[in-house]
Each structure stands twice: as C-alpha cells, then as structure tokens.
Design an enzyme around this catalytic site. Structure first.
Site, mmCIF file in Angstrom:
data_model
loop_
_atom_site.group_PDB
_atom_site.id
_atom_site.type_symbol
_atom_site.label_atom_id
_atom_site.label_comp_id
_atom_site.label_asym_id
_atom_site.label_seq_id
_atom_site.Cartn_x
_atom_site.Cartn_y
_atom_site.Cartn_z
ATOM 1 N N TYR A 127 -2.403 6.569 7.587
ATOM 2 C CA TYR A 127 -3.161 5.315 7.655
ATOM 3 C C TYR A 127 -3.293 4.695 6.278
ATOM 4 C CZ TYR A 127 -7.539 7.678 6.101
ATOM 5 O OH TYR A 127 -8.513 8.353 5.401
ATOM 6 N N CYS A 128 -3.467 3.382 6.274
ATOM 7 C CA CYS A 128 -3.551 2.631 5.020
ATOM 8 C C CYS A 128 -4.535 1.485 5.214
ATOM 9 C CB CYS A 128 -2.172 2.103 4.614
ATOM 10 S SG CYS A 128 -1.453 0.954 5.811
ATOM 11 N N ALA A 129 -4.556 0.571 4.263
ATOM 12 C CA ALA A 129 -5.459 -0.586 4.340
ATOM 13 C C ALA A 129 -4.693 -1.884 4.493
ATOM 14 C CB ALA A 129 -6.322 -0.649 3.069
#
Length: 328
Positions: free
Chosen positions: A268-270
């Site tokens: 996951y990332c932003a």
C-alpha cells in the site's frame, strides 16, 4: 488568430493575459504560457511593451494563488496534494518528483519547480504540509516566479529577430499551423491518458480490497503487508496498518525480492489510484513473485472504513531545515 495578430493582442493585453496563463499552468491546464512570455520578450525588444510591469503583474497573481495552495496544504495536508495531483496526466510521478525535490533541497526547490512540468502545482501545498515559514515561502516562491518568467522573457528579448522570423513564417501558413499544433497537443494528451488507463487496467484484477484484507487478517492468515510510502507521506499521515513493514519502493533489491518470493504480499502507498503499489507489484511479478496485490485505495481507503491503524513516529527526513523552514 494568426501569430501576427497574437503578438498585437499581447502588445495590448499582455499585462492581463500573461498572469491568467501563468495561473492556468500552476493548476495543470496546458495553456501556452511560455510562448506568450517569449512573444512579450520579443515585443519588449522593440519597445512595444513594459517588462517590469508584466513581471509585477505575474508575480502578484502567481504569489496570491500559490499562497492559497500553501494555506490549503498547511490546513488540509496530504488530502490537498492528492486532489491536486489528479489534475496531472501522471499524478503519481508528479507527487513523487515533488517530494524527492523537497527532501533534497527543501524550500529552495521552489526556485526551479516552475521549470519542471507538474511540480509547480504541488510544491506550494507541499511547503504548507511541512510548515515552511510564511515569509520564507513567499521569498522563495516570488524568486521562483521571477526566475522562471524572467528567463523566458529574456530569451524572447535576446532572440527577437528569430521569433519575428518564426512568426512571419507561421503567419504564411495561417490556420493550418494552428490545426497542426492543436492536433499535436491533443495527440500527446490522448497518448498519456491511454498509457495510464492501460497501466491501471493491468493491475485492476490483482488488487485486493481493504475489506478482503481485513477478513484475511482476522482469520489469522499469514500476509506480509508492506508500506511503500515516502518519509514525507508518513510524516503527513503518521499511521500504519497493524503488522505492516515500512519499506521504500526503491529499496526492494534482489535480496528483499527473494525473501518475498514464497509469501503472500500486500502493498500500500499514498498515491492516487495506488500507482506506486501497482508499479512495484509489476516489478515483483517480473521477479517471479506472483502472489502480490496492491491494496485498493491505499491507506486512505483502509482508514476511511474505520479499520484499525497504529500511530507511528514519522521516519527521519533528510531535509535542510534552514532551507525548508521546518521547525526544529
């Protein structure tokens, strides 16, 4: 409007038109600010327009708009950055480049940000997110605007003969040239858009929904969760999914890849559209790691559903605090 008419139009209305074009470029609208600046520089060489007046108008309007984005970044943080980057044809790379420049150079990066497509949009709110002092922000932003606009105006002034010749030749071609330019711009936008849609389609089937990940964790399944956010992302949103491991996207080397080969991996990332997770997932799949899934919506989607998160101390960010204006 042929090129000769355009120069006459700039001569009469350049002080009003140029600030509008500059603001449009600041929010990602592809209007021809640079050609207009070159044209005004050429006009100034013949005494047909006042460069200091044009620069003053550009500086006042650009600084006002940048201050609005700065304050929004200071008050709303990463949410503003994500929304701004969606205006870009490449939203994930636009934010990643801006963060990289901010980490290396702090507020000084604003001196050159306007020369780099996409960065002029996100640097002001990014400065707000990390609390660059208002006076320091204003000075660097003003210097960046004057450097950018002044460079193109100077080039137009110095190469006025060449610009006049090009304008005359273009006038002969008339509307056909305008059609070619518009068609080329439209083709560029369509190619960028198509490449991005194809990229996202390739990853759509591999994504995992936050609800599905939550069920698997509740069931006690062994899932390796990797947080790919940059230090600036973590500082802006200092929370993680419980059990996740923070690892920069560019730190996944051959050794790391081998360790992940036999595991179920969720990334996951932003980024908008979880683009960094998708890019890393493709990289891992090429290395033979087949059970890898980007988390749909990233950390923001997980938190929006009220799923548990842990507060963390943001990792150290190597920014020159004196240049960035970040409080110690």
């Amino acid at each position: 409007m042929n090129p000769a008419d355009s120069l006459q139009f700039l001569e009469h209305y350049g002080v009003l038109i140029l600030p509008v074009l500059v603001v449009a470029e600041q929010v990602g609208v592809p209007l021809p600010a640079v050609p207009a600046l070159l044209g005004v520089g050429a006009l100034a060489a013949h005494g047909r327009i006042n460069i200091p007046l044009v620069l003053a108008a550009i500086a006042v309007v650009a600084l006002t708009v940048d201050f609005i984005w700065y304050e929004l970044g200071r008050r709303r943080g990463a949410v503003v950055l994500a929304k701004l980057c969606r205006l870009s044809l490449e939203p994930d790379s636009c934010l990643r480049r801006a963060q990289g420049m901010f980490v290396r150079h702090g507020a000084r990066g604003m001196l050159v940000a306007k020369f780099i497509p996409g960065l002029t949009t996100v640097m002001p709110p990014l400065a707000g997110v990390f609390a660059v002092g208002r006076v320091r922000f204003a000075l660097y932003d003003l210097a960046g605007v004057l450097l950018w606009a002044g460079t193109w105006l100077t080039l137009g002034y110095v190469f006025t003969d060449a610009i006049t010749l090009v304008t005359a030749r273009a006038a002969v071609l008339g509307r056909m040239l305008g059609v070619v330019v518009v068609a080329a711009l439209a083709a560029y936008v369509l190619v960028k858009f198509a490449r991005r849609r194809l990229f996202l389609r390739r990853l759509r089937m591999a994504r995992i929904a936050p609800e599905a990940l939550k069920r698997r964790l509740d069931a006690g399944e062994d899932v390796t969760i990797i947080d790919l956010r940059t230090p600036l992302d973590v500082a802006a949103t200092p929370y993680v999914i419980p059990g996740s491991r923070w690892l920069a996207a560019d730190a996944i080397d051959a050794v790391e890849a081998e360790m992940l080969r036999a595991r179920e991996v969720v990334l996951y990332c932003a980024c908008p559209n979880e683009a960094t997770s998708a890019r890393v997932a493709l990289l891992l799949k090429r290395k033979g790691i087949t059970r890898v899934h980007p988390l749909e919506g990233g950390l923001a989607a997980w938190m929006a559903l009220g799923f548990p998160v842990l507060a963390v101390e943001p990792p150290a960010v190597t920014v020159d605090e004196r240049a960035a204006g970040v409080p110690s």
